[in-house]
Design a protein around this motif. Structure first.
Motif, PDB file in Angstrom:
ATOM      1  N   GLN A 174       0.815  -1.219   0.000  1.00 62.03           N
ATOM      2  CA  GLN A 174       0.000   0.000   0.000  1.00 62.03           C
ATOM      3  C   GLN A 174       0.850   1.270   0.000  1.00 62.03           C
ATOM      4  OE1 GLN A 174      -0.615  -2.641   2.040  1.00 62.03           O
ATOM      5  NE2 GLN A 174      -2.816  -2.994   2.248  1.00 62.03           N
ATOM      6  N   MET A 175       1.993   1.242   0.689  1.00 61.31           N
ATOM      7  CA  MET A 175       2.844   2.424   0.736  1.00 61.31           C
ATOM      8  C   MET A 175       3.382   2.768  -0.649  1.00 61.31           C
ATOM      9  SD  MET A 175       3.923   4.715   2.806  1.00 61.31           S
ATOM     10  CE  MET A 175       4.865   6.172   2.361  1.00 61.31           C
ATOM     11  N   GLU A 176       3.885   1.777  -1.365  1.00 61.26           N
ATOM     12  CA  GLU A 176       4.413   2.017  -2.693  1.00 61.26           C
ATOM     13  C   GLU A 176       3.308   2.473  -3.650  1.00 61.26           C
ATOM     14  OE1 GLU A 176       5.026  -0.649  -0.785  1.00 61.26           O
ATOM     15  OE2 GLU A 176       6.999  -1.521  -1.183  1.00 61.26           O
ATOM     16  N   ILE A 177       2.129   1.863  -3.509  1.00 60.88           N
ATOM     17  CA  ILE A 177       1.003   2.245  -4.365  1.00 60.88           C
ATOM     18  C   ILE A 177       0.600   3.690  -4.092  1.00 60.88           C
ATOM     19  CG2 ILE A 177      -1.444   1.809  -4.838  1.00 60.88           C
ATOM     20  CD1 ILE A 177      -0.838  -1.179  -4.208  1.00 60.88           C
ATOM     21  N   TYR A 178       0.534   4.045  -2.813  1.00 60.44           N
ATOM     22  CA  TYR A 178       0.187   5.419  -2.450  1.00 60.44           C
ATOM     23  C   TYR A 178       1.202   6.396  -3.025  1.00 60.44           C
ATOM     24  CZ  TYR A 178      -0.552   9.583   0.453  1.00 60.44           C
ATOM     25  OH  TYR A 178      -0.758  10.870   0.889  1.00 60.44           O
ATOM     26  N   ASN A 179       2.475   6.062  -2.948  1.00 57.22           N
ATOM     27  CA  ASN A 179       3.524   6.958  -3.425  1.00 57.22           C
ATOM     28  C   ASN A 179       3.407   7.225  -4.920  1.00 57.22           C
ATOM     29  OD1 ASN A 179       4.707   7.316  -0.921  1.00 57.22           O
ATOM     30  ND2 ASN A 179       6.199   5.680  -1.203  1.00 57.22           N
ATOM     31  N   GLU A 180       2.947   6.233  -5.686  1.00 60.72           N
ATOM     32  CA  GLU A 180       2.860   6.440  -7.129  1.00 60.72           C
ATOM     33  C   GLU A 180       1.513   7.012  -7.554  1.00 60.72           C
ATOM     34  OE1 GLU A 180       1.300   2.547  -9.567  1.00 60.72           O
ATOM     35  OE2 GLU A 180       3.443   2.716  -9.201  1.00 60.72           O
ATOM     36  N   SER A 181       0.558   7.058  -6.641  1.00 61.59           N
ATOM     37  CA  SER A 181      -0.764   7.603  -6.960  1.00 61.59           C
ATOM     38  C   SER A 181      -0.733   9.127  -6.966  1.00 61.59           C
ATOM     39  CB  SER A 181      -1.789   7.127  -5.935  1.00 61.59           C
ATOM     40  OG  SER A 181      -1.607   7.790  -4.683  1.00 61.59           O
ATOM     41  N   ALA A 182      -1.791   9.738  -7.511  1.00 59.73           N
ATOM     42  CA  ALA A 182      -1.896  11.199  -7.508  1.00 59.73           C
ATOM     43  C   ALA A 182      -1.976  11.737  -6.085  1.00 59.73           C
ATOM     44  CB  ALA A 182      -3.131  11.628  -8.301  1.00 59.73           C
ATOM     45  N   HIS A 183      -2.645  10.991  -5.192  1.00 54.33           N
ATOM     46  CA  HIS A 183      -2.740  11.416  -3.790  1.00 54.33           C
ATOM     47  C   HIS A 183      -1.355  11.502  -3.153  1.00 54.33           C
ATOM     48  CE1 HIS A 183      -7.104   9.701  -3.570  1.00 54.33           C
ATOM     49  NE2 HIS A 183      -7.078  10.924  -4.063  1.00 54.33           N
ATOM     50  N   GLY A 184      -0.577  10.453  -3.322  1.00 53.12           N
ATOM     51  CA  GLY A 184       0.747  10.410  -2.719  1.00 53.12           C
ATOM     52  C   GLY A 184       1.705  11.402  -3.340  1.00 53.12           C
ATOM     53  N   THR A 185       1.594  11.599  -4.659  1.00 55.05           N
ATOM     54  CA  THR A 185       2.464  12.555  -5.336  1.00 55.05           C
ATOM     55  C   THR A 185       2.206  13.962  -4.823  1.00 55.05           C
ATOM     56  OG1 THR A 185       2.487  11.171  -7.325  1.00 55.05           O
ATOM     57  CG2 THR A 185       3.136  13.461  -7.589  1.00 55.05           C
ATOM     58  N   TYR A 186       0.932  14.311  -4.645  1.00 55.13           N
ATOM     59  CA  TYR A 186       0.600  15.645  -4.130  1.00 55.13           C
ATOM     60  C   TYR A 186       1.137  15.820  -2.713  1.00 55.13           C
ATOM     61  CZ  TYR A 186      -1.965  19.915  -3.142  1.00 55.13           C
ATOM     62  OH  TYR A 186      -2.264  21.208  -2.817  1.00 55.13           O
ATOM     63  N   TYR A 187       0.962  14.792  -1.891  1.00 53.71           N
ATOM     64  CA  TYR A 187       1.455  14.864  -0.511  1.00 53.71           C
ATOM     65  C   TYR A 187       2.962  15.087  -0.480  1.00 53.71           C
ATOM     66  CZ  TYR A 187       2.935  13.226   4.108  1.00 53.71           C
ATOM     67  OH  TYR A 187       3.527  13.121   5.344  1.00 53.71           O
ATOM     68  N   ALA A 188       3.701  14.344  -1.292  1.00 60.60           N
ATOM     69  CA  ALA A 188       5.160  14.445  -1.299  1.00 60.60           C
ATOM     70  C   ALA A 188       5.617  15.834  -1.737  1.00 60.60           C
ATOM     71  CB  ALA A 188       5.759  13.381  -2.211  1.00 60.60           C
ATOM     72  N   ALA A 189       4.894  16.433  -2.681  1.00 62.20           N
ATOM     73  CA  ALA A 189       5.299  17.726  -3.224  1.00 62.20           C
ATOM     74  C   ALA A 189       4.830  18.910  -2.377  1.00 62.20           C
ATOM     75  CB  ALA A 189       4.766  17.882  -4.647  1.00 62.20           C
ATOM     76  N   ASN A 190       3.824  18.674  -1.522  1.00 61.89           N
ATOM     77  CA  ASN A 190       3.212  19.787  -0.788  1.00 61.89           C
ATOM     78  C   ASN A 190       3.058  19.498   0.699  1.00 61.89           C
ATOM     79  OD1 ASN A 190       2.170  21.619  -3.174  1.00 61.89           O
ATOM     80  ND2 ASN A 190       1.601  19.518  -3.709  1.00 61.89           N
TER      81      ASN A 190
END
Length: 423
Positions: free
Chosen positions: A233-249
């Motif tokens: 789930q962690m890797e999936i979240y990281n590649e999703s739009a949700h995870g990408t937004y979180y990482a950038a913001n």
């Protein structure tokens, strides 16, 4: 006369400013979150008002294990006057856990029963979740459970017998107890049975002695366990739009917002807890991580939970804070087609392997031939990855780590079965 008056007024004003600054500094060094950065021993609100026993705890640990005290002083428990023995004092039923530490009776590792003194609702929600007893069962089987506990935590099948015939996950036997202790049990220990009869360890998510809600809300905390080949789930979240937004913001997120007050302003994109635990909009917070799930995606064949359709409505209420209903419906419809496809592929593999067992071409012991590993990973790895990827918008896990790997495994299973029949 006026000049003298203004001088006095100026001195009073300057004195007030200096006094306020000194008070702020005292707060900063005594109970504020920066107090742990100074070099001399800090004093929390607890140490100023505590009993002799608690004062001794603070004094000793300041010298022996200052990291614990640093975390403690930085947390809300210290700032609100929660004392060491409020959590570590033995309760009725904890006799086996009690030790005498410098002439003070205590429990070294508090259990949910200790935390329930203040957080009873959260403890109850946790106790009926997949993080509690249901998490511990796969690594030990029924041996740690009474008949009453098996029934209470829904660990009995329709036939009234313990799930999986009371046995742990087959891989636990393959790798052995020593390897399991530092692998399977490290994560599934979030639901471990304690000597006082409770199940679980709150510290698995609320790490350290600061018990930070901010930390518990970060995806990385969930990613301690929800990662890897069988539940990425962690890797999936990281590649999703949700995870990408979180990482950038990440700096835009108000991870410390009070429970029950969250809005999309605090969390402009969801983290794990936003969807599975937090209260947002009209949805109440919960420590039952299964409460908003329609499907049980972990077994060989994914099934809809007893309250699954109602759970889906709750989850969609959270999604509606950012997405239109049509968008949600379209995504979920497509995701459930993937779930159905994984189930179909698993049934194909099971059918081939079961036939080999029926005609006596597989030995009695499990996981002793290559084809059994292929069939196991068909659901435990590839099937789960595709299902989680579909629900959580991880395209790579739907295909290359999921359905593609299933299709490849089925070709290998068929070829292996044909060779075994020839022999």
């Amino acid at each position: 006369m006026h000049s003298k008056f203004y001088k006095i007024l100026l001195l009073v004003g300057l004195g007030s400013v200096v006094g306020v600054i000194l008070l702020l500094q005292m707060y900063r060094f005594a109970v504020g979150p920066q107090g742990v950065e100074i070099s001399f021993p800090t004093l929390s609100q607890v140490s100023l008002t505590s009993s002799p026993e608690n004062a001794q705890c603070i004094e000793c640990h300041q010298n022996e294990s200052p990291g614990i005290l640093d975390q403690y002083h930085d947390g809300k428990h210290s700032q609100r006057g929660v004392q060491c023995l409020d959590c570590h004092k033995p309760l009725e039923g904890q006799e086996k856990m009690t030790t005498v530490h410098y002439e003070v009776q205590m429990v070294a590792a508090p259990t949910p029963n200790n935390y329930a003194q203040c957080h009873d609702e959260a403890v109850h929600e946790f106790s009926i979740s997949a993080h509690a007893a249901k998490s511990w069962y796969p690594v030990v089987g029924a041996e740690d459970f009474t008949k009453e506990e098996l029934a209470k935590y829904h660990l009995l099948g329709e036939d009234g017998k313990p799930l999986n015939n009371g046995k742990p996950n087959v891989i636990r036997d393959v790798i052995g107890k020593d390897a399991s202790a530092l692998s399977c049990e490290a994560c599934h220990g979030i639901g471990k049975k304690n000597d006082d009869g409770s199940f679980g360890d709150c510290r698995a998510c609320h790490l350290g002695h600061d018990f930070s809600i901010e930390q518990a809300r970060q995806p990385e905390t969930c990613g301690q366990c929800h990662l890897g080949p069988d539940h990425p789930q962690m890797e999936i979240y990281n590649e999703s739009a949700h995870g990408t937004y979180y990482a950038a913001n990440k700096e835009k997120f108000n991870l410390g917002a009070p429970t029950g007050t969250l809005t999309t302003k605090d969390f402009p994109s969801p983290t794990c807890t936003t969807c599975h635990m937090s209260g947002i909009g009209d949805i109440e917070p919960t420590h039952n991580v299964s409460e908003r799930l329609k499907w049980n995606l972990a077994p060989p064949i994914a099934t809809i939970r007893a309250d699954g359709r109602q759970n889906r409505q709750t989850m969609e209420s959270i999604c509606l804070n950012c997405h239109a209903q049509g968008t949600i419906d379209e995504h979920m419809t497509q995701a459930e087609k993937i779930i159905d496809l994984t189930n179909e592929n698993v049934r194909k593999g099971q059918s081939i392997v079961n036939e080999l067992r029926t005609i006596g071409l597989l030995p009695g012991s499990t996981m002793s031939t290559p084809i059994e590993y292929l069939e196991f990973e068909l659901w435990h790895h590839e099937g789960r990855r595709a299902r989680f990827g579909a629900i959580m918008s991880g395209a790579d896990y739907v295909n290359w780590h999921g359905i593609y790997e299933q299709e490849k495994a089925l070709v290998e299973i068929k070829a292996e079965a044909e060779e075994m029949k020839k022999d």
